[in-house]
Design a protein around this motif. Sequence first.
Motif, PDB file in Angstrom:
ATOM      1  N   CYS A  38      10.257   7.732 -11.407  1.00 36.04           N
ATOM      2  CA  CYS A  38      11.822   7.027 -10.648  1.00 36.04           C
ATOM      3  C   CYS A  38      11.476   5.780  -9.598  1.00 36.04           C
ATOM      4  O   CYS A  38      10.273   6.387  -9.379  1.00 36.04           O
ATOM      5  N   SER A  39      12.383   5.376  -9.415  1.00 32.99           N
ATOM      6  CA  SER A  39      12.047   4.365  -8.160  1.00 32.99           C
ATOM      7  C   SER A  39      13.461   3.795  -7.125  1.00 32.99           C
ATOM      8  O   SER A  39      14.219   3.786  -8.014  1.00 32.99           O
ATOM      9  N   PHE A  40      12.786   4.038  -5.654  1.00 35.48           N
ATOM     10  CA  PHE A  40      14.090   3.644  -5.337  1.00 35.48           C
ATOM     11  C   PHE A  40      14.603   2.063  -5.155  1.00 35.48           C
ATOM     12  O   PHE A  40      15.589   1.589  -5.045  1.00 35.48           O
ATOM     13  N   PHE A  41      13.664   1.499  -6.124  1.00 35.37           N
ATOM     14  CA  PHE A  41      14.099   0.070  -5.989  1.00 35.37           C
ATOM     15  C   PHE A  41      14.662  -0.974  -7.554  1.00 35.37           C
ATOM     16  O   PHE A  41      14.816  -1.842  -7.832  1.00 35.37           O
ATOM     17  N   GLY A  42      14.692   0.329  -8.265  1.00 36.34           N
ATOM     18  CA  GLY A  42      15.062  -0.225  -9.908  1.00 36.34           C
ATOM     19  C   GLY A  42      14.097  -0.366 -10.579  1.00 36.34           C
ATOM     20  O   GLY A  42      12.766  -0.266 -10.067  1.00 36.34           O
ATOM     21  N   SER A  43      13.623  -1.588 -11.070  1.00 36.15           N
ATOM     22  CA  SER A  43      13.211  -2.582 -11.807  1.00 36.15           C
ATOM     23  C   SER A  43      11.718  -3.221 -10.819  1.00 36.15           C
ATOM     24  O   SER A  43      12.530  -3.817  -9.128  1.00 36.15           O
ATOM     25  N   VAL A  44      10.770  -3.337 -10.927  1.00 33.10           N
ATOM     26  CA  VAL A  44       9.831  -3.409 -10.287  1.00 33.10           C
ATOM     27  C   VAL A  44       9.468  -5.301  -9.890  1.00 33.10           C
ATOM     28  O   VAL A  44       8.252  -5.733  -9.322  1.00 33.10           O
ATOM     29  N   THR A  45      10.089  -6.081 -10.492  1.00 33.03           N
ATOM     30  CA  THR A  45      10.660  -7.239 -10.945  1.00 33.03           C
ATOM     31  C   THR A  45      11.161  -8.048  -9.776  1.00 33.03           C
ATOM     32  O   THR A  45      10.283  -9.244  -8.714  1.00 33.03           O
ATOM     33  N   GLU A  61       0.592  -1.410  -0.018  1.00 34.26           N
ATOM     34  CA  GLU A  61      -0.037   0.171   0.436  1.00 34.26           C
ATOM     35  C   GLU A  61       1.276   1.587   0.009  1.00 34.26           C
ATOM     36  O   GLU A  61       0.390   1.804  -0.437  1.00 34.26           O
ATOM     37  N   ARG A  62       1.772   1.216   0.966  1.00 37.42           N
ATOM     38  CA  ARG A  62       2.533   2.037   0.373  1.00 37.42           C
ATOM     39  C   ARG A  62       3.504   2.813  -0.445  1.00 37.42           C
ATOM     40  O   ARG A  62       3.961   3.733  -0.527  1.00 37.42           O
ATOM     41  N   VAL A  63       4.241   1.649  -1.202  1.00 37.10           N
ATOM     42  CA  VAL A  63       5.190   1.809  -1.613  1.00 37.10           C
ATOM     43  C   VAL A  63       4.874   1.360  -2.897  1.00 37.10           C
ATOM     44  O   VAL A  63       4.608   2.198  -4.020  1.00 37.10           O
ATOM     45  N   LEU A  64       4.905  -0.254  -3.253  1.00 34.98           N
ATOM     46  CA  LEU A  64       4.260  -0.672  -4.741  1.00 34.98           C
ATOM     47  C   LEU A  64       3.234  -0.295  -5.567  1.00 34.98           C
ATOM     48  O   LEU A  64       3.146   0.323  -6.554  1.00 34.98           O
ATOM     49  N   VAL A  84       4.531  -4.881 -14.513  1.00 31.00           N
ATOM     50  CA  VAL A  84       5.386  -5.869 -15.301  1.00 31.00           C
ATOM     51  C   VAL A  84       5.498  -5.061 -17.041  1.00 31.00           C
ATOM     52  O   VAL A  84       6.275  -4.585 -17.342  1.00 31.00           O
ATOM     53  N   THR A  85       4.222  -5.435 -17.086  1.00 31.47           N
ATOM     54  CA  THR A  85       4.158  -4.875 -18.825  1.00 31.47           C
ATOM     55  C   THR A  85       4.644  -3.707 -18.677  1.00 31.47           C
ATOM     56  O   THR A  85       5.050  -2.526 -19.668  1.00 31.47           O
ATOM     57  N   LEU A  86       4.132  -2.889 -18.012  1.00 31.09           N
ATOM     58  CA  LEU A  86       3.563  -1.909 -17.961  1.00 31.09           C
ATOM     59  C   LEU A  86       5.204  -0.686 -17.671  1.00 31.09           C
ATOM     60  O   LEU A  86       5.369  -0.124 -17.709  1.00 31.09           O
ATOM     61  N   SER A 115       0.771   5.107 -10.905  1.00 35.75           N
ATOM     62  CA  SER A 115       1.517   6.280 -11.043  1.00 35.75           C
ATOM     63  C   SER A 115       2.759   5.837 -12.310  1.00 35.75           C
ATOM     64  O   SER A 115       2.428   6.978 -13.903  1.00 35.75           O
ATOM     65  N   LEU A 116       2.958   4.493 -12.867  1.00 37.75           N
ATOM     66  CA  LEU A 116       3.256   4.043 -14.444  1.00 37.75           C
ATOM     67  C   LEU A 116       2.012   3.855 -15.454  1.00 37.75           C
ATOM     68  O   LEU A 116       2.135   4.389 -15.698  1.00 37.75           O
TER      69      LEU A 116
END
Length: 238
Positions: free
Chosen positions: A158-165, A136-139, A232-234, A145-146
């Motif tokens: 931008c994200s601090f975690f890099g790729s969503v995978t 709820e807070r991050v992903l 992931v697709t987005l 937003s994506l």
Amino acid sequence: MQTAAREVRDLAIEQPSSVRIFERFGIDYCCGGRKPLEQICAEQQISLPQILEKLAEAQLVAPELAEPWTTRPLAELVDYVVQECHATTCSELARLAALSAKVRIRHVGGHPEIVEIEALVKQITDEITPHMDKEERVLFPYFVSLEKAHQSGLPKPCSFFGSVTTPIATLMAEHELVGAALARIRELTKNFELPQGTCPTYHALYTTLVDFERLTHRHVHLENNVMFPRAVTLFEKA
Ligand SMILES: [Fe+2]
Ligand SMILES: [Fe+2]
């Protein structure tokens, strides 16, 4: 391809009304859903014609579930998961903690397995609470937003975690842990078969456990099979 030959996971994604039918027949459409319907029916000795008939009926009686989550806005799916799945998970886990404690106090002598069931409820709570908080807070806000960036033709945020995978793999591993704890509860309760001569609280505990297992399967299915692949697709498109 004929419905019977389709994997139940895919049927659950494309026809949301099928989920209730699979639940009713004890068919795992979530983690064990990568098998053709006809194979699962043969393995579980379920009548294939009966299931096919019920699936066709479900589409007629639940038209609100006709549109799959794969085509509705991702933000709508995120909202549904938070409002329906997460909120109910919190309230049901609180009930399960109280019910399992009460049953342990009264029945531990005749039913020692209740000690492990209560511990598993606590373990699930300890695992899923920070898990949902992270979603709820991050992903989830990042997924929304994506989608917005994609709709506006803007580059991905931008994200601090890099790729969503990477965080998605962690979340899916956490789903597995919760799934394993639920499977152990099913084993301990002998498929939620209520022991003879037990009290209404015992009955309420088993009913709530059955409902919680269904809720969690739906919750994990919507994330693992629909929301995460869409995110992931987005991410890859942007
Ligand atoms: Fe979730
Ligand atoms: Fe999750």
